[in-house]
Write a protein that holds these residues in place. Sequence first.
Motif, PDB file in Angstrom:
ATOM      1  N   GLU B 334      -0.176   9.357   4.482  1.00  0.00           N
ATOM      2  CA  GLU B 334      -1.012  10.151   3.585  1.00  0.00           C
ATOM      3  C   GLU B 334      -1.723   9.235   2.592  1.00  0.00           C
ATOM      4  O   GLU B 334      -1.123   8.276   2.103  1.00  0.00           O
ATOM      5  CB  GLU B 334      -0.143  11.167   2.837  1.00  0.00           C
ATOM      6  N   GLY B 335      -3.002   9.531   2.352  1.00  0.00           N
ATOM      7  CA  GLY B 335      -3.749   8.695   1.407  1.00  0.00           C
ATOM      8  C   GLY B 335      -4.221   7.403   2.044  1.00  0.00           C
ATOM      9  O   GLY B 335      -4.813   6.561   1.378  1.00  0.00           O
ATOM     10  N   ARG B 336      -3.961   7.219   3.322  1.00  0.00           N
ATOM     11  CA  ARG B 336      -4.407   6.005   3.975  1.00  0.00           C
ATOM     12  C   ARG B 336      -5.547   6.318   4.931  1.00  0.00           C
ATOM     13  O   ARG B 336      -5.535   7.331   5.610  1.00  0.00           O
ATOM     14  CB  ARG B 336      -3.266   5.382   4.764  1.00  0.00           C
ATOM     15  N   GLU B 355      -5.946   1.684   1.596  1.00  0.00           N
ATOM     16  CA  GLU B 355      -5.325   2.632   0.670  1.00  0.00           C
ATOM     17  C   GLU B 355      -5.920   2.371  -0.706  1.00  0.00           C
ATOM     18  O   GLU B 355      -5.909   1.224  -1.168  1.00  0.00           O
ATOM     19  CB  GLU B 355      -3.807   2.397   0.656  1.00  0.00           C
ATOM     20  N   ASN B 356      -6.424   3.415  -1.373  1.00  0.00           N
ATOM     21  CA  ASN B 356      -7.030   3.270  -2.696  1.00  0.00           C
ATOM     22  C   ASN B 356      -8.083   2.162  -2.727  1.00  0.00           C
ATOM     23  O   ASN B 356      -8.086   1.313  -3.620  1.00  0.00           O
ATOM     24  CB  ASN B 356      -5.971   2.958  -3.756  1.00  0.00           C
TER      25      ASN B 356
END
Lengths: 117, 815
Positions: B334-336, B355-356
């Motif tokens: 998740e978030g990747r 990521e981010n």
Amino acid sequence: MSKAWHPIGQLTDIPKRGSRCVATPFGRIAVFRTAEDHVFATEDRCPHKGGPLSQGIVHDASVTCPLHNAVISLETGEMQGPDEGRVRTYAIRLDPLTGAIDLSLAEAAADMTQAAE
Amino acid sequence: MQKLVVIGAGMASGRVLENLFETDPQAYEVTLFNAEPRGNYNRIMLSPVLSGEKSFDEIVTHNEGWYAGYKVACRFGEKVVSIDRARKVVVGENGEAPYDKLIIATGSVPFIVPVEGRDLEGVITYRDLDDTNVMIEASATQGAKAVVIGGGLLGLEAAAGLRLRGMEVTVLHLSGHLMDRQLDEAAGYLLKRDLEKRGIAVMTKASTQKILGTERVEGVELADGTVLPADLVVMAVGIRPSAEIAKAAGLAVNRAIVVDAQLRTSDPDIYAVGECTEFNGMLFGLVAPLYDQAKVLAKVLMGEADSFAVKELSTKLKVTGCDLFSAGDFAAGEGREEIVLRDPSHGVYRRLVIENDRLVGAVMYGDTGDANWFFDLIRDGSSVAAMRDTLIFGQSYQGGSPLDPMAAVAALPDDAEICGCNGVCKSKITGTITAKGLTSLDEVRAHTKASSSCGTCTGLVEQLMALTLGASFNPQAVKPMCGCTDLGHADVRRLIVAKELKSIPEVMQELEWKTSCGCAKCRPALNYYLIADWPGEYRDDEQSRFINERVHANIQKDGTYSVVPRMWGGMTSASELRAIADVVDKFNIPSVKCTGGQRIDMLGVKKEDLPAVWADLNAAGMVSGAAYGKALRTVKTCVGTDWCRFGTQDSTGLGMRIEKFMWGSWTPAKVKMAVSGCPRNCAEATCKDVGVICTDAGYEIHFAGAAGLDIKGTEVLTQVRTEEEAIEMIVALVQLYREQGHYLERIYKWLRRVGMESIKAAVVEDAAKRRHYFDRFVKSQETAQRDPWADRATGGVASHEFKPMAEIGFKEAAE
């Protein structure tokens, strides 16, 4: 003078990556066959010291002269690398169906005509 | 001086000692224990040794001289029994060693799959040189089968090496795809496909049930009932830290020996380094962090402050032709986000995990050119948002026009890591080059350690050298054979044997020749190597021979040829001379001359006449003198005991015997020999490639003389008592030269390159080896001793050579 074609033999008469020569009134002509079965014809004289190119090692579309290792392009007749000079090339054709090879002497004959005029 | 005892001579402890001695060779008196009966070598390079691409000597990092130079007391082959912390002594099998400081570097042991049959002969692990040698031995049997259990880094390198050595190899891997700890499924699949193309069978989700056999291994049975026949089983499923000694001594041990950031164990005078350590709950298996540990420990031992910290790791596989790279964390989550590039026809796969706005992981297969750049981005943790769209294409697509490789290296920041194994950054390399005035790759390796372990960064290091040194840098410490390849003669010769390459096209394909059919430099060399390495099997490629060797005569400046018949040992007769005179008359040969090697040379023969000239010479019993060849030329002799009042032995007879035994053999460059019947040396044997000086006591064998461009007296190889011994010695020497010499490298240059010791070790000191080389020469002579003149004069060989293809007359030409 029109381009007269002289039959000189079959592709298989020349070893792959090899050459033979043809005796003509204009001197010996070297006939080459590359690994991909392309054929070329040049005058059998290295521009450097007259070495018989027909005795050299054929690699890609070039030949290395047996006397002093000059490398000559069979397509253009130009010496490769830092050397300058060229050999005369002759028109040659290969019939892909029969394997017959024809050689034209027009390039040499034209010179002779010029000289005679 | 303080006493330092080290248990284990592995890569980590070797590096500690190097760093320590570099700072202060006087600080400690060192005792080094090693259970293996040898010192430090580069264990991660065992794979190239297995595949035959390197020799063991090339991967030794510290030799006897090094240990002696630093006065290290070496106790190799001696196991350590215990550590007595109260008395501060290490108890070895052969006695005690007191310490002020102790380093435990016991490394790890391979994990043995606990199945039935694991103790059978032929079931091994892949850990040290002995294992490697067992594998090399097993592969010597034709058609032998190997099963490798474990499809991780080590298992695959073992499989590739065994395959290169000719074994039938199957890899069994428990999980769903190969190298599952380093690669994702797609890259694992590409790797599997590439390995299968090399003839390695790969079975995934394969669980080993038991190993079959009574004394020796015969096969492997899988959980699903499949039975695979096997002559060798290699277990490469993982390693277990080796911490028993530390545990027995009462040190804190969890899964491995617990150390702090200064590599200190629970006893302040005892340190641990390498695969036997556990730091912050982590274990170590790759070399890079171990070298970091070694650097820190060396400083701590010198009383300086430093701390060990774990960095991101990257992985490369050392299998020639399989390019893969992985770094960071590439699990989806998740978030990747992922960016994926696939080019199935070229077998290229790249996957980046972001990521981010930061790159956190990368997996690459097929084209790993940008690996270092991605790895730097992962460790930087800087934002990649600005180049997100083109990120996957690599560095050259950032900022407009593509960069040339030099510019890309120039653009790297100073702290960019160049050598992952040794943690060497760009500025360290460029700084050291300038400060120490380094000019060769070996020097840079010696001073910075960059490129000295797995070698995959060699290209980058060379580019940095070029950048720093400018035009004065010659990147090829190894001179390439010619413009068609970057490989030198030595590499090509070794790879021809290791990869069993048996034709010129095969060599060019496998060794990635840059031209489609070579050139006049490499083709004759390759042709020779193949003739020498595969006698009887390889078919001579006439078109790759220089004209002299193709038509068996010497080309002259005007395109005519010279002809030299063999005169055994320089002896001739009236009938031979009469035949030669007749040939000269019959074919109008303009010049007849004596050569320096006691032969008669007929010069100015027209090419068309060659077969007829040879036919006449053959009829008189003469064969080709090979005066044109990179081959055995002449054996010059004096008259010896036949006539000479000083003669001590039958030098003429020996010369003739040698020549009759060795004629026809091809060699890297010409070989001229001579036999003199006494030390007055009338046959001038002491400037020949091989010479014999007869004495009353026997025969002095000389070699490596020269009397051409260079002038050099011979070296004495050895002295023997009988003609038989002399012939065996000479033949073995020439065969060694045939197998090692670089094309056009005369014997004296070969000696200069390989050294007298190695030659003596092979042919003088070891009778079995000498016999082995002798036998190989005899085998190659079975097909080599044919007179090429007879083949062409009357045998119908190469008839196209000697006449024009066609003749065009005046009349036709004028038409």
